[in-house]
Write a protein that holds these residues in place. Structure first.
Motif, PDB file in Angstrom:
ATOM      1  N   THR A  98      -1.110   0.029 -11.479  1.00  0.00           N
ATOM      2  CA  THR A  98      -1.433   0.238 -10.489  1.00  0.00           C
ATOM      3  C   THR A  98      -2.263   0.898 -10.354  1.00  0.00           C
ATOM      4  O   THR A  98      -3.338   1.703  -9.987  1.00  0.00           O
ATOM      5  CB  THR A  98      -1.327  -0.726  -9.029  1.00  0.00           C
ATOM      6  OG1 THR A  98      -1.308  -1.989  -9.773  1.00  0.00           O
ATOM      7  CG2 THR A  98      -2.356  -0.948  -8.455  1.00  0.00           C
ATOM      8  N   ALA A  99      -1.033   1.968  -9.874  1.00  0.00           N
ATOM      9  CA  ALA A  99      -1.467   3.697  -9.552  1.00  0.00           C
ATOM     10  C   ALA A  99      -2.408   3.889 -10.636  1.00  0.00           C
ATOM     11  O   ALA A  99      -3.500   4.936 -11.019  1.00  0.00           O
ATOM     12  CB  ALA A  99      -0.339   5.016  -8.657  1.00  0.00           C
ATOM     13  N   ARG A 119     -10.156  -6.654 -11.755  1.00  0.00           N
ATOM     14  CA  ARG A 119      -9.292  -6.191 -11.810  1.00  0.00           C
ATOM     15  C   ARG A 119      -8.249  -7.219 -12.592  1.00  0.00           C
ATOM     16  O   ARG A 119      -8.438  -8.755 -11.926  1.00  0.00           O
ATOM     17  CB  ARG A 119      -8.458  -5.487 -10.777  1.00  0.00           C
ATOM     18  CG  ARG A 119      -8.852  -4.658 -10.013  1.00  0.00           C
ATOM     19  CD  ARG A 119      -7.474  -3.871  -8.498  1.00  0.00           C
ATOM     20  NE  ARG A 119      -6.827  -4.115  -9.317  1.00  0.00           N
ATOM     21  CZ  ARG A 119      -6.388  -4.033  -7.929  1.00  0.00           C
ATOM     22  NH1 ARG A 119      -6.189  -4.468  -6.275  1.00  0.00           N
ATOM     23  NH2 ARG A 119      -4.261  -3.916  -7.738  1.00  0.00           N
ATOM     24  N   TRP A 147     -12.422   0.058  -2.783  1.00  0.00           N
ATOM     25  CA  TRP A 147     -11.239  -0.592  -3.385  1.00  0.00           C
ATOM     26  C   TRP A 147     -10.793  -2.353  -2.874  1.00  0.00           C
ATOM     27  O   TRP A 147     -10.975  -1.837  -1.655  1.00  0.00           O
ATOM     28  CB  TRP A 147      -9.867  -0.210  -3.501  1.00  0.00           C
ATOM     29  CG  TRP A 147      -8.338  -0.176  -3.749  1.00  0.00           C
ATOM     30  CD1 TRP A 147      -8.411  -2.199  -3.203  1.00  0.00           C
ATOM     31  CD2 TRP A 147      -7.464   0.304  -4.409  1.00  0.00           C
ATOM     32  NE1 TRP A 147      -7.031  -2.266  -4.402  1.00  0.00           N
ATOM     33  CE2 TRP A 147      -6.132  -1.072  -4.170  1.00  0.00           C
ATOM     34  CE3 TRP A 147      -7.157   1.054  -4.363  1.00  0.00           C
ATOM     35  CZ2 TRP A 147      -5.121  -1.051  -5.418  1.00  0.00           C
ATOM     36  CZ3 TRP A 147      -5.561   1.965  -5.398  1.00  0.00           C
ATOM     37  CH2 TRP A 147      -4.418   0.262  -5.312  1.00  0.00           C
ATOM     38  N   ASP A 148     -11.718  -2.661  -3.417  1.00  0.00           N
ATOM     39  CA  ASP A 148     -11.503  -4.588  -2.853  1.00  0.00           C
ATOM     40  C   ASP A 148     -13.221  -4.673  -2.431  1.00  0.00           C
ATOM     41  O   ASP A 148     -12.683  -6.074  -2.682  1.00  0.00           O
ATOM     42  CB  ASP A 148     -10.333  -4.538  -1.489  1.00  0.00           C
ATOM     43  CG  ASP A 148      -9.448  -5.626  -2.030  1.00  0.00           C
ATOM     44  OD1 ASP A 148      -9.039  -5.791  -3.245  1.00  0.00           O
ATOM     45  OD2 ASP A 148      -8.661  -5.515  -0.678  1.00  0.00           O
ATOM     46  N   MET A 167     -11.793   8.005  -1.649  1.00  0.00           N
ATOM     47  CA  MET A 167     -11.788   6.814  -2.031  1.00  0.00           C
ATOM     48  C   MET A 167     -11.861   5.541  -0.419  1.00  0.00           C
ATOM     49  O   MET A 167     -11.118   6.051  -0.159  1.00  0.00           O
ATOM     50  CB  MET A 167     -10.292   6.117  -3.415  1.00  0.00           C
ATOM     51  CG  MET A 167     -10.306   4.750  -3.741  1.00  0.00           C
ATOM     52  SD  MET A 167      -8.876   4.391  -4.109  1.00  0.00           S
ATOM     53  CE  MET A 167      -7.677   3.502  -2.751  1.00  0.00           C
ATOM     54  N   MET A 208      -9.853   4.997 -13.112  1.00  0.00           N
ATOM     55  CA  MET A 208     -11.091   4.300 -12.503  1.00  0.00           C
ATOM     56  C   MET A 208     -11.700   5.891 -11.738  1.00  0.00           C
ATOM     57  O   MET A 208     -13.040   5.800 -11.966  1.00  0.00           O
ATOM     58  CB  MET A 208     -10.811   3.329 -10.987  1.00  0.00           C
ATOM     59  CG  MET A 208     -10.802   2.172 -12.294  1.00  0.00           C
ATOM     60  SD  MET A 208     -12.987   1.866 -12.245  1.00  0.00           S
ATOM     61  CE  MET A 208     -13.667   2.099 -11.169  1.00  0.00           C
ATOM     62  N   HIS A 238     -10.591   2.202   1.279  1.00  0.00           N
ATOM     63  CA  HIS A 238     -10.551   0.205   1.060  1.00  0.00           C
ATOM     64  C   HIS A 238     -10.467  -0.122   2.516  1.00  0.00           C
ATOM     65  O   HIS A 238      -9.656   0.515   3.152  1.00  0.00           O
ATOM     66  CB  HIS A 238      -9.144   0.584   0.814  1.00  0.00           C
ATOM     67  CG  HIS A 238      -8.352  -1.011   0.893  1.00  0.00           C
ATOM     68  ND1 HIS A 238      -7.232  -1.135   2.172  1.00  0.00           N
ATOM     69  CD2 HIS A 238      -8.427  -1.735   0.183  1.00  0.00           C
ATOM     70  CE1 HIS A 238      -6.545  -2.493   1.967  1.00  0.00           C
ATOM     71  NE2 HIS A 238      -7.855  -3.351   1.217  1.00  0.00           N
ATOM     72  N   LEU A 284       0.080   7.224  -6.709  1.00  0.00           N
ATOM     73  CA  LEU A 284      -1.559   7.386  -6.669  1.00  0.00           C
ATOM     74  C   LEU A 284      -0.597   9.063  -6.577  1.00  0.00           C
ATOM     75  O   LEU A 284      -1.515   9.805  -7.060  1.00  0.00           O
ATOM     76  CB  LEU A 284      -1.775   6.785  -6.278  1.00  0.00           C
ATOM     77  CG  LEU A 284      -3.853   6.907  -6.488  1.00  0.00           C
ATOM     78  CD1 LEU A 284      -4.008   7.285  -8.052  1.00  0.00           C
ATOM     79  CD2 LEU A 284      -4.592   6.505  -5.257  1.00  0.00           C
ATOM     80  N   TRP A 339       1.051  -1.191  -0.034  1.00  0.00           N
ATOM     81  CA  TRP A 339       0.386   0.381  -0.235  1.00  0.00           C
ATOM     82  C   TRP A 339       1.023   1.300  -0.009  1.00  0.00           C
ATOM     83  O   TRP A 339       0.909   2.200  -0.392  1.00  0.00           O
ATOM     84  CB  TRP A 339      -0.908   0.054   1.011  1.00  0.00           C
ATOM     85  CG  TRP A 339      -1.810  -0.956   1.054  1.00  0.00           C
ATOM     86  CD1 TRP A 339      -2.012  -2.374   1.586  1.00  0.00           C
ATOM     87  CD2 TRP A 339      -3.866  -0.441  -0.200  1.00  0.00           C
ATOM     88  NE1 TRP A 339      -3.713  -2.945   1.115  1.00  0.00           N
ATOM     89  CE2 TRP A 339      -3.858  -2.010   0.452  1.00  0.00           C
ATOM     90  CE3 TRP A 339      -3.934   0.373  -0.907  1.00  0.00           C
ATOM     91  CZ2 TRP A 339      -5.214  -1.504  -0.544  1.00  0.00           C
ATOM     92  CZ3 TRP A 339      -4.816   1.254  -1.248  1.00  0.00           C
ATOM     93  CH2 TRP A 339      -5.498  -0.785  -1.651  1.00  0.00           C
ATOM     94  N   TRP A 367     -13.700  -0.938  -6.949  1.00  0.00           N
ATOM     95  CA  TRP A 367     -13.133  -1.860  -8.429  1.00  0.00           C
ATOM     96  C   TRP A 367     -12.358  -3.216  -7.379  1.00  0.00           C
ATOM     97  O   TRP A 367     -11.558  -2.026  -6.018  1.00  0.00           O
ATOM     98  CB  TRP A 367     -11.700  -0.480  -8.334  1.00  0.00           C
ATOM     99  CG  TRP A 367     -10.502  -0.881  -9.567  1.00  0.00           C
ATOM    100  CD1 TRP A 367     -11.418  -1.069 -10.652  1.00  0.00           C
ATOM    101  CD2 TRP A 367      -9.175  -0.319  -9.107  1.00  0.00           C
ATOM    102  NE1 TRP A 367      -9.874  -1.048 -11.067  1.00  0.00           N
ATOM    103  CE2 TRP A 367      -8.465  -0.869  -9.930  1.00  0.00           C
ATOM    104  CE3 TRP A 367      -8.119  -0.141  -8.067  1.00  0.00           C
ATOM    105  CZ2 TRP A 367      -7.251  -0.434 -10.999  1.00  0.00           C
ATOM    106  CZ3 TRP A 367      -6.703  -0.328  -8.542  1.00  0.00           C
ATOM    107  CH2 TRP A 367      -6.147  -0.454  -9.624  1.00  0.00           C
ATOM    108  N   CYS A 410      -5.869   3.118 -11.172  1.00  0.00           N
ATOM    109  CA  CYS A 410      -6.684   3.266 -10.218  1.00  0.00           C
ATOM    110  C   CYS A 410      -6.743   4.459 -10.309  1.00  0.00           C
ATOM    111  O   CYS A 410      -8.402   4.896 -10.175  1.00  0.00           O
ATOM    112  CB  CYS A 410      -6.057   3.612  -8.717  1.00  0.00           C
ATOM    113  SG  CYS A 410      -7.355   3.839  -7.934  1.00  0.00           S
TER     114      CYS A 410
END
Length: 340
Positions: A297-298, A323, A130-131, A104, A304, A106, A65, A58, A141, A301
């Motif tokens: 990945t960033a 994903r 996220w998740d 966002m 999105m 998580h 990000l 993370w 996502w 994201c």
């Protein structure tokens, strides 16, 4: 005298007004005068809360990000809740109060933050999870965590089938996080993947939990005291890999001394994981990844975020945007390393 005092007060007021104007100016402004800078579509305020900033995966992705968002002219605040749902609720409430355009989350516990995310949406704020496939969000996502776990288990089974037999079973430790729903799904998937793909040549001798490196390392050392022949370690994330690999390096005397039948297989993608895999001198044998590097990945994201802020509708089954999974091997590791 009164005129001089009044003049002084007016001067102070004018200076104060100028200062207030400076502090409220959008951080996305640029010399060109465009809201988000030339060629950029930013100017929005985004609040992000994640489970734990101590997690290496993370920390790496959020660093990339944050840079992307600021380069694109967005105002971004990223915080960790330290796996505390109460704290995460407070963070979301602060994002609502501060007037974020997008939040966002998580979630440490998706059920615990449903209500506050619903409040955010009533205020006209877009919400992305996220998740978890949450209800009170604009879009989720997500990973199919059961399938991800099965892929980790399948990859570990290939290693076990190569090194062990029914007469010489692999002793396996599973590293999970049962108090987090998506990681419990991932852990269950790992165990299912082992069962489906192994040839009666393994035994799970220990199960521990943890996502932070030093926490996993300490627990892995305890397992090794009770089960000194435990050589195969499978887990739900980067912390599981780094922590158990460190414990194994200590047990066997460092890099280059790990037995060939000793291996760690998990998911996530961090520089430390990739370095260990690329060196060929540690217990790290395989990684099941997502988009690729931290930058990949960033960037995914961020795309999105743009889709949500641009008003795209995510309805029905389309609300959960899945994903892709990707294998990390010696063919693509250098490319992925370059984006870390």
């Amino acid at each position: 005298m009164k005129k001089k005092v009044l003049s002084t007060i007016l001067s102070i007021a004018m200076v104060a007004a100028m200062l207030m104007g400076c502090t409220t100016e959008s951080p996305a402004s640029s010399d060109s005068g465009d809201e988000g800078g030339e060629g950029k579509s930013g100017g929005k305020k985004i609040g992000i809360t994640i489970q734990n900033y101590e997690n290496a995966y993370w920390a790496g992705v959020m660093s990339k990000l944050d840079k992307i968002l600021k380069d694109e002219g967005y105002e971004a605040t990223i915080v960790g809740c330290e796996e505390n749902s109460g704290k995460q609720i407070e963070q979301i409430e602060n994002f609502i109060t501060s007037g974020c355009d997008l939040i966002m989350v998580h979630p440490n516990d998706a059920d615990a933050v449903e209500e506050v995310c619903g409040r955010a949406m009533k205020e006209g704020i877009k919400v992305m999870c996220w998740d978890n496939p949450m209800e009170n969000t604009t879009a989720n996502w997500v990973l199919d965590n059961t399938e991800l776990g099965k892929e980790i288990g399948k990859t570990a089974a290939a290693f076990i089938n190569e090194k062990y037999t029914a007469d010489n079973k692999a002793e396996v430790c599973v590293i999970g996080k049962p108090d987090t729903q998506v990681l419990l799904e991932r852990q269950n998937g790992i165990e299912a993947g082992l069962k489906e793909n192994c040839k009666d040549n393994y035994e799970i001798v220990a199960t521990i939990d943890g996502v932070v490196n030093n926490e996993v390392q300490s627990k892995a050392e305890t397992v090794l005291q009770a089960h000194p022949d435990c050589k195969v370690w499978v887990g739900v994330g980067a912390g599981a890999m780094i922590g158990s690999n460190t414990a194994l390096l200590a047990k066997y005397g460092g890099e280059g001394k790990i037995p060939e039948d000793c291996g760690v297989i998990t998911t996530d993608v961090t520089s430390e994981q990739l370095d260990a895999l690329q060196s060929g001198k540690t217990a790290v044998r395989a990684i099941v990844g997502f988009e690729g590097s931290n930058t990949d990945t960033a960037q995914a994201c961020f795309e999105m975020f743009k889709r949500i802020l641009d008003g795209e509708k995510f309805e029905g089954d389309a609300k959960n945007v899945y994903r892709p999974l990707s294998e990390i091997n010696m063919d693509n590791i250098e490319e992925i390393q370059s984006g870390m």
